[in-house]
Design a protein around this motif. Sequence first.
Motif, PDB file in Angstrom:
ATOM      1  N   LYS A   2       0.833  -1.203   0.000  1.00 56.21           N
ATOM      2  CA  LYS A   2       0.000   0.000   0.000  1.00 56.21           C
ATOM      3  C   LYS A   2       0.867   1.251   0.000  1.00 56.21           C
ATOM      4  CE  LYS A   2      -4.100  -1.946   2.247  1.00 56.21           C
ATOM      5  NZ  LYS A   2      -4.997  -1.886   3.419  1.00 56.21           N
ATOM      6  N   ASN A   3       1.980   1.206   0.770  1.00 50.49           N
ATOM      7  CA  ASN A   3       2.872   2.358   0.824  1.00 50.49           C
ATOM      8  C   ASN A   3       3.464   2.664  -0.547  1.00 50.49           C
ATOM      9  OD1 ASN A   3       2.445   2.784   3.524  1.00 50.49           O
ATOM     10  ND2 ASN A   3       4.209   1.567   4.183  1.00 50.49           N
ATOM     11  N   LYS A   4       3.758   1.608  -1.333  1.00 55.32           N
ATOM     12  CA  LYS A   4       4.328   1.809  -2.660  1.00 55.32           C
ATOM     13  C   LYS A   4       3.359   2.553  -3.559  1.00 55.32           C
ATOM     14  CE  LYS A   4       4.512  -1.656  -5.545  1.00 55.32           C
ATOM     15  NZ  LYS A   4       4.905  -2.891  -6.255  1.00 55.32           N
ATOM     16  N   TYR A   5       2.113   2.089  -3.595  1.00 57.93           N
ATOM     17  CA  TYR A   5       1.127   2.752  -4.442  1.00 57.93           C
ATOM     18  C   TYR A   5       0.761   4.131  -3.905  1.00 57.93           C
ATOM     19  CZ  TYR A   5       0.647  -1.800  -6.668  1.00 57.93           C
ATOM     20  OH  TYR A   5       0.903  -2.969  -7.346  1.00 57.93           O
ATOM     21  N   GLY A   6       0.767   4.270  -2.581  1.00 53.75           N
ATOM     22  CA  GLY A   6       0.510   5.575  -1.991  1.00 53.75           C
ATOM     23  C   GLY A   6       1.569   6.583  -2.358  1.00 53.75           C
ATOM     24  N   LYS A   7       2.828   6.149  -2.373  1.00 54.84           N
ATOM     25  CA  LYS A   7       3.932   7.044  -2.743  1.00 54.84           C
ATOM     26  C   LYS A   7       3.820   7.459  -4.207  1.00 54.84           C
ATOM     27  CE  LYS A   7       8.961   7.484  -2.804  1.00 54.84           C
ATOM     28  NZ  LYS A   7       8.914   8.141  -4.146  1.00 54.84           N
ATOM     29  N   GLU A 127       1.269  -0.475 -11.303  1.00 55.32           N
ATOM     30  CA  GLU A 127       2.007   0.719 -10.877  1.00 55.32           C
ATOM     31  C   GLU A 127       1.893   1.835 -11.926  1.00 55.32           C
ATOM     32  OE1 GLU A 127       3.184  -2.326 -10.900  1.00 55.32           O
ATOM     33  OE2 GLU A 127       4.457  -2.754  -9.144  1.00 55.32           O
ATOM     34  N   GLN A 199       6.326  17.937   8.846  1.00 51.24           N
ATOM     35  CA  GLN A 199       6.415  16.477   8.967  1.00 51.24           C
ATOM     36  C   GLN A 199       7.790  16.051   9.456  1.00 51.24           C
ATOM     37  OE1 GLN A 199       5.291  15.180   5.026  1.00 51.24           O
ATOM     38  NE2 GLN A 199       3.159  14.869   5.617  1.00 51.24           N
ATOM     39  N   LYS A 203       8.610  14.088  12.961  1.00 59.98           N
ATOM     40  CA  LYS A 203       9.358  12.828  12.991  1.00 59.98           C
ATOM     41  C   LYS A 203      10.568  12.933  13.916  1.00 59.98           C
ATOM     42  CE  LYS A 203       8.074  11.082   8.419  1.00 59.98           C
ATOM     43  NZ  LYS A 203       8.556  10.760   7.049  1.00 59.98           N
TER      44      LYS A 203
END
Length: 215
Positions: A2-7, A127, A199, A203
Amino acid sequence: MKNKYGKIALDGLLFNNPTFMLVLGTCPTLAMTSNATDAFGMGVSVIFVLTLSNIIISALRKLIPSTVRIPAYIVVIATLVTLLKLFLNKFLPDLYSAMGTFLPLIVVNCIILGRAEAFASKNGVLESAVDGLSTGAGFTGALVIMGVIREFVGSGSIFGLQIMDFGIPFFTMPMGAFIVYGLCIAVFVFVLDNVQRAQRIRKTRLLHGAELKED
């Protein structure tokens, strides 16, 4: 996963926004944003061509010889643009007329060719579909923002709906387009930089807090 597609999606929408960050597709951006309706129509047209061309080129990436990859990409994009022209001419003739020469010029739009070369030719179909959709959406969002501003300030309307009787016609002219474009880029970059800075600070504080708990 999910992180890959979100990025990929965030890059297309924000961090590598083709209009406000990379300053690509400037001609249609300046020409098609005198009103919000035309801006939206151009944006959706680019989403259609960009997403489908990314999918097709990604699916064929291992079959296309590297020596003829650019002509092959142009053939794929030109076919999609031709289909789009036929559809618009049949069902949306007003938008077809408003887009004029900028519709066939989608074939050599640097955003579409750039994503084909930089992304679709090197990544999988899913992708590439996300990249095309998000980049196209980023382009569309930028055009609509400019179109709304120029139409409202220039003629007092939004998407053809009259809001006020007062307007400054200068902003519907080419020079007005340059001014609005420059201001939108400045505001977009300023806001994005501040969000990223916030952000990073968050962090850093979380990291310090975790280190103090360990001590």
